[in-house]
Motif scaffolding. Structure first.
Motif, PDB file in Angstrom:
ATOM      1  N   SER A 173       3.708   9.815 -16.353  1.00  0.00           N
ATOM      2  CA  SER A 173       2.390   9.625 -15.366  1.00  0.00           C
ATOM      3  C   SER A 173       1.432   8.621 -15.777  1.00  0.00           C
ATOM      4  CB  SER A 173       1.829  11.103 -15.165  1.00  0.00           C
ATOM      5  OG  SER A 173       2.483  11.974 -14.406  1.00  0.00           O
ATOM      6  N   PHE A 174       1.353   8.467 -17.385  1.00  0.00           N
ATOM      7  CA  PHE A 174       0.733   7.462 -17.895  1.00  0.00           C
ATOM      8  C   PHE A 174       1.064   6.115 -17.474  1.00  0.00           C
ATOM      9  CE2 PHE A 174       0.642   4.501 -21.570  1.00  0.00           C
ATOM     10  CZ  PHE A 174      -0.897   4.249 -21.698  1.00  0.00           C
ATOM     11  N   LEU A 175       2.422   5.871 -17.474  1.00  0.00           N
ATOM     12  CA  LEU A 175       3.079   4.728 -17.256  1.00  0.00           C
ATOM     13  C   LEU A 175       2.974   4.253 -15.743  1.00  0.00           C
ATOM     14  CD1 LEU A 175       6.313   4.569 -19.334  1.00  0.00           C
ATOM     15  CD2 LEU A 175       4.195   3.116 -19.592  1.00  0.00           C
ATOM     16  N   LEU A 176       3.090   5.528 -14.889  1.00  0.00           N
ATOM     17  CA  LEU A 176       2.997   5.289 -13.295  1.00  0.00           C
ATOM     18  C   LEU A 176       1.742   4.854 -13.004  1.00  0.00           C
ATOM     19  CD1 LEU A 176       4.917   8.087 -11.864  1.00  0.00           C
ATOM     20  CD2 LEU A 176       5.565   5.751 -11.939  1.00  0.00           C
ATOM     21  N   MET A 207      -0.870   3.304 -14.509  1.00  0.00           N
ATOM     22  CA  MET A 207      -1.070   2.023 -15.206  1.00  0.00           C
ATOM     23  C   MET A 207      -0.256   1.178 -14.136  1.00  0.00           C
ATOM     24  SD  MET A 207      -0.540   0.247 -18.895  1.00  0.00           S
ATOM     25  CE  MET A 207      -1.613   1.513 -19.683  1.00  0.00           C
ATOM     26  N   ALA A 208       0.644   1.143 -13.634  1.00  0.00           N
ATOM     27  CA  ALA A 208       1.279   0.408 -12.613  1.00  0.00           C
ATOM     28  C   ALA A 208       0.510   0.341 -11.288  1.00  0.00           C
ATOM     29  CB  ALA A 208       2.792   0.891 -12.470  1.00  0.00           C
ATOM     30  N   VAL A 209       0.202   1.543 -10.997  1.00  0.00           N
ATOM     31  CA  VAL A 209      -0.515   1.601  -9.623  1.00  0.00           C
ATOM     32  C   VAL A 209      -1.979   0.828  -9.584  1.00  0.00           C
ATOM     33  CG1 VAL A 209      -1.931   3.364  -8.104  1.00  0.00           C
ATOM     34  CG2 VAL A 209       0.520   3.803  -9.237  1.00  0.00           C
ATOM     35  N   GLY A 210      -2.695   1.119 -10.886  1.00  0.00           N
ATOM     36  CA  GLY A 210      -4.039   0.256 -10.942  1.00  0.00           C
ATOM     37  C   GLY A 210      -3.710  -1.176 -10.909  1.00  0.00           C
ATOM     38  N   THR A 211      -2.619  -1.677 -11.806  1.00  0.00           N
ATOM     39  CA  THR A 211      -2.344  -3.252 -11.698  1.00  0.00           C
ATOM     40  C   THR A 211      -2.054  -3.491 -10.441  1.00  0.00           C
ATOM     41  OG1 THR A 211      -1.595  -2.686 -14.305  1.00  0.00           O
ATOM     42  CG2 THR A 211      -0.944  -4.715 -12.980  1.00  0.00           C
ATOM     43  N   ILE A 212      -1.001  -2.906  -9.721  1.00  0.00           N
ATOM     44  CA  ILE A 212      -0.621  -3.723  -8.484  1.00  0.00           C
ATOM     45  C   ILE A 212      -1.870  -3.759  -7.411  1.00  0.00           C
ATOM     46  CG2 ILE A 212       0.742  -2.949  -6.437  1.00  0.00           C
ATOM     47  CD1 ILE A 212       2.771  -2.004  -8.306  1.00  0.00           C
ATOM     48  N   THR A 213      -2.881  -2.597  -7.629  1.00  0.00           N
ATOM     49  CA  THR A 213      -3.808  -2.608  -6.426  1.00  0.00           C
ATOM     50  C   THR A 213      -4.805  -3.684  -6.959  1.00  0.00           C
ATOM     51  OG1 THR A 213      -3.680  -0.041  -6.493  1.00  0.00           O
ATOM     52  CG2 THR A 213      -5.768  -1.216  -5.621  1.00  0.00           C
ATOM     53  N   ARG A 214      -5.079  -3.795  -8.148  1.00  0.00           N
ATOM     54  CA  ARG A 214      -6.165  -4.978  -8.461  1.00  0.00           C
ATOM     55  C   ARG A 214      -5.388  -6.194  -8.386  1.00  0.00           C
ATOM     56  NH1 ARG A 214      -7.612  -1.036 -12.479  1.00  0.00           N
ATOM     57  NH2 ARG A 214      -5.917  -2.103 -13.953  1.00  0.00           N
ATOM     58  N   HIS A 215      -4.223  -6.481  -8.739  1.00  0.00           N
ATOM     59  CA  HIS A 215      -3.601  -7.958  -8.647  1.00  0.00           C
ATOM     60  C   HIS A 215      -3.547  -8.222  -7.429  1.00  0.00           C
ATOM     61  CE1 HIS A 215      -1.208 -11.015 -10.365  1.00  0.00           C
ATOM     62  NE2 HIS A 215      -0.337 -10.788  -9.457  1.00  0.00           N
ATOM     63  N   LEU A 216      -3.066  -7.466  -6.289  1.00  0.00           N
ATOM     64  CA  LEU A 216      -2.936  -7.776  -4.948  1.00  0.00           C
ATOM     65  C   LEU A 216      -4.205  -7.548  -3.907  1.00  0.00           C
ATOM     66  CD1 LEU A 216       0.891  -6.530  -4.497  1.00  0.00           C
ATOM     67  CD2 LEU A 216       0.148  -8.665  -4.806  1.00  0.00           C
ATOM     68  N   SER A 217      -5.250  -6.838  -4.628  1.00  0.00           N
ATOM     69  CA  SER A 217      -6.246  -6.657  -3.911  1.00  0.00           C
ATOM     70  C   SER A 217      -6.166  -5.800  -2.693  1.00  0.00           C
ATOM     71  CB  SER A 217      -7.037  -8.093  -3.487  1.00  0.00           C
ATOM     72  OG  SER A 217      -7.277  -9.011  -4.321  1.00  0.00           O
ATOM     73  N   LEU A 218      -5.534  -4.739  -3.272  1.00  0.00           N
ATOM     74  CA  LEU A 218      -5.343  -3.870  -2.082  1.00  0.00           C
ATOM     75  C   LEU A 218      -6.411  -2.664  -2.218  1.00  0.00           C
ATOM     76  CD1 LEU A 218      -1.408  -3.137  -2.448  1.00  0.00           C
ATOM     77  CD2 LEU A 218      -2.563  -4.685  -0.891  1.00  0.00           C
ATOM     78  N   CYS A 219      -7.020  -2.296  -1.234  1.00  0.00           N
ATOM     79  CA  CYS A 219      -8.171  -1.205  -0.988  1.00  0.00           C
ATOM     80  C   CYS A 219      -8.006  -0.545   0.363  1.00  0.00           C
ATOM     81  CB  CYS A 219      -9.271  -1.999  -1.280  1.00  0.00           C
ATOM     82  SG  CYS A 219     -10.755  -0.791  -1.505  1.00  0.00           S
ATOM     83  N   SER A 220      -7.895   0.816  -0.049  1.00  0.00           N
ATOM     84  CA  SER A 220      -7.904   1.736   1.176  1.00  0.00           C
ATOM     85  C   SER A 220      -8.507   2.849   0.703  1.00  0.00           C
ATOM     86  CB  SER A 220      -6.539   1.855   2.203  1.00  0.00           C
ATOM     87  OG  SER A 220      -5.517   2.511   0.962  1.00  0.00           O
ATOM     88  N   LYS A 241       0.814  -1.290   0.005  1.00  0.00           N
ATOM     89  CA  LYS A 241       0.007  -0.150   0.075  1.00  0.00           C
ATOM     90  C   LYS A 241       0.767   1.079  -0.075  1.00  0.00           C
ATOM     91  CE  LYS A 241      -4.182  -1.970   2.325  1.00  0.00           C
ATOM     92  NZ  LYS A 241      -4.846  -1.636   3.264  1.00  0.00           N
ATOM     93  N   ASP A 242       2.005   1.210   0.791  1.00  0.00           N
ATOM     94  CA  ASP A 242       3.039   2.340   0.740  1.00  0.00           C
ATOM     95  C   ASP A 242       3.428   2.472  -0.805  1.00  0.00           C
ATOM     96  OD1 ASP A 242       2.606   2.726   3.307  1.00  0.00           O
ATOM     97  OD2 ASP A 242       4.407   1.865   3.974  1.00  0.00           O
ATOM     98  N   VAL A 243       3.833   1.683  -1.285  1.00  0.00           N
ATOM     99  CA  VAL A 243       4.295   1.629  -2.753  1.00  0.00           C
ATOM    100  C   VAL A 243       3.375   2.386  -3.656  1.00  0.00           C
ATOM    101  CG1 VAL A 243       5.064   0.095  -4.789  1.00  0.00           C
ATOM    102  CG2 VAL A 243       5.989  -0.426  -2.384  1.00  0.00           C
ATOM    103  N   THR A 244       2.253   1.799  -3.523  1.00  0.00           N
ATOM    104  CA  THR A 244       1.154   2.284  -4.535  1.00  0.00           C
ATOM    105  C   THR A 244       0.648   3.677  -4.392  1.00  0.00           C
ATOM    106  OG1 THR A 244      -0.741   1.385  -3.190  1.00  0.00           O
ATOM    107  CG2 THR A 244      -0.193   0.030  -4.889  1.00  0.00           C
ATOM    108  N   ASN A 245       0.746   4.136  -2.917  1.00  0.00           N
ATOM    109  CA  ASN A 245       0.278   5.503  -2.512  1.00  0.00           C
ATOM    110  C   ASN A 245       1.594   6.285  -2.864  1.00  0.00           C
ATOM    111  OD1 ASN A 245      -1.743   4.870  -1.117  1.00  0.00           O
ATOM    112  ND2 ASN A 245      -1.085   4.644   0.710  1.00  0.00           N
ATOM    113  N   ALA A 246       2.881   5.769  -2.744  1.00  0.00           N
ATOM    114  CA  ALA A 246       3.950   6.766  -3.363  1.00  0.00           C
ATOM    115  C   ALA A 246       3.977   6.769  -4.907  1.00  0.00           C
ATOM    116  CB  ALA A 246       5.323   5.884  -2.763  1.00  0.00           C
ATOM    117  N   LEU A 247       3.585   5.899  -5.547  1.00  0.00           N
ATOM    118  CA  LEU A 247       3.558   5.906  -7.066  1.00  0.00           C
ATOM    119  C   LEU A 247       2.281   7.001  -7.315  1.00  0.00           C
ATOM    120  CD1 LEU A 247       3.747   2.167  -8.298  1.00  0.00           C
ATOM    121  CD2 LEU A 247       5.619   4.355  -8.350  1.00  0.00           C
ATOM    122  N   SER A 248       1.122   6.923  -6.630  1.00  0.00           N
ATOM    123  CA  SER A 248       0.045   8.006  -6.761  1.00  0.00           C
ATOM    124  C   SER A 248       0.653   9.414  -6.548  1.00  0.00           C
ATOM    125  CB  SER A 248      -0.979   7.657  -5.843  1.00  0.00           C
ATOM    126  OG  SER A 248      -1.664   6.447  -6.281  1.00  0.00           O
TER     127      SER A 248
END
Length: 246
Positions: free
Chosen positions: A66-69, A71-84, A30-37
């Protein structure tokens, strides 16, 4: 008399550590996805600053990153079922800042027509983010804002900021974002290998290739998703949906 199963202290200790490990692993991702966002939003703010300073090349380049970033955020969030809640709000704000406001400012605000079109573009992106939702798995309703932004940034780089061509492309992207057609989710980690290669190719070209070649690559990538969503990008989603229904 029923016999109660009592866990010894060692077993309870190891179970607790496993739970802590799983919790910490989820927390770190979650920290990784938040940092990418957050990085996405910062790039959007810098893109806005560059557009105001009439540096369209730098502004467009940041939007492609930002386009690539995103896409990475969305993929990691859905793949690992992270939701906050905080992560979702941060990502939505980053998407609005980068793919709404910063992308619209590529059109310029020198004349009344360009300023009016920029406002319409921001409103279309806002409407797309706030009110378009779908109950169909693995799909978006309306063109995702990042693809519209990628088209504008690539066009700006290829045409050297030609306002007429940018205005035409922005008008087209507004129509696609407001349209209620369905687009497949572009999950990189859970997709076919050729899609992963396309994403990896975009990252490599962004780092080592000239502006024009990278812009052309990203433009073709985005246009293929816009005009051939099911034929090229929707097969995996359809297969997964059919598998779930069985």
């Amino acid at each position: 008399m029923s016999e109660k199963k009592v866990l010894d202290p060692c077993t309870r200790f190891f179970l607790t550590n496993d739970q802590i490990h799983l919790y910490m692993n989820e927390f770190s991702w979650k920290d990784v996805t938040n940092a990418l966002s957050l990085a996405n939003m910062i790039l959007g703010l810098f893109s806005i600053f560059c557009s105001v300073c009439k540096k369209c090349y730098s502004a467009s380049w940041m939007l492609l990153i930002s386009f690539l970033l995103d896409m990475a955020v969305g993929t990691i969030t859905r793949h690992l079922s992270l939701c906050s809640r905080s992560g979702v709000e941060l990502n939505d704000f980053a998407v609005f800042t980068t793919f709404g406001l910063a992308s619209a400012l590529l059109l310029g605000v020198d004349g009344p027509l360009n300023a009016f079109l920029a406002v319409i573009y921001v409103l279309a992106a806002t409407f797309r983010l706030c009110f378009y939702s779908t109950g169909v798995p693995f799909t978006y309703k309306g063109l995702p804002c990042r693809y519209a932004s990628c088209v504008l940034a690539s066009t700006c780089l290829l045409t050297k900021g030609n306002t007429f061509i940018l205005s035409c492309m922005a008008s087209l992207m507004i129509l696609f974002m407001m349209d209620q057609s369905y687009y497949p989710r572009d999950e990189i980690l859970g997709s076919e290998n050729w899609k992963k290669l396309i994403y990896l190719g975009g990252v490599i070209m962004l780092l080592v290739s000239p502006f024009s070649l990278t812009a052309f690559y990203c433009l073709m990538w985005s246009l293929s998703y816009i005009f051939f969503p099911d034929a090229l990008w929707g097969k995996a989603a359809c297969f997964r949906l059919q598998h779930q229904r069985k």
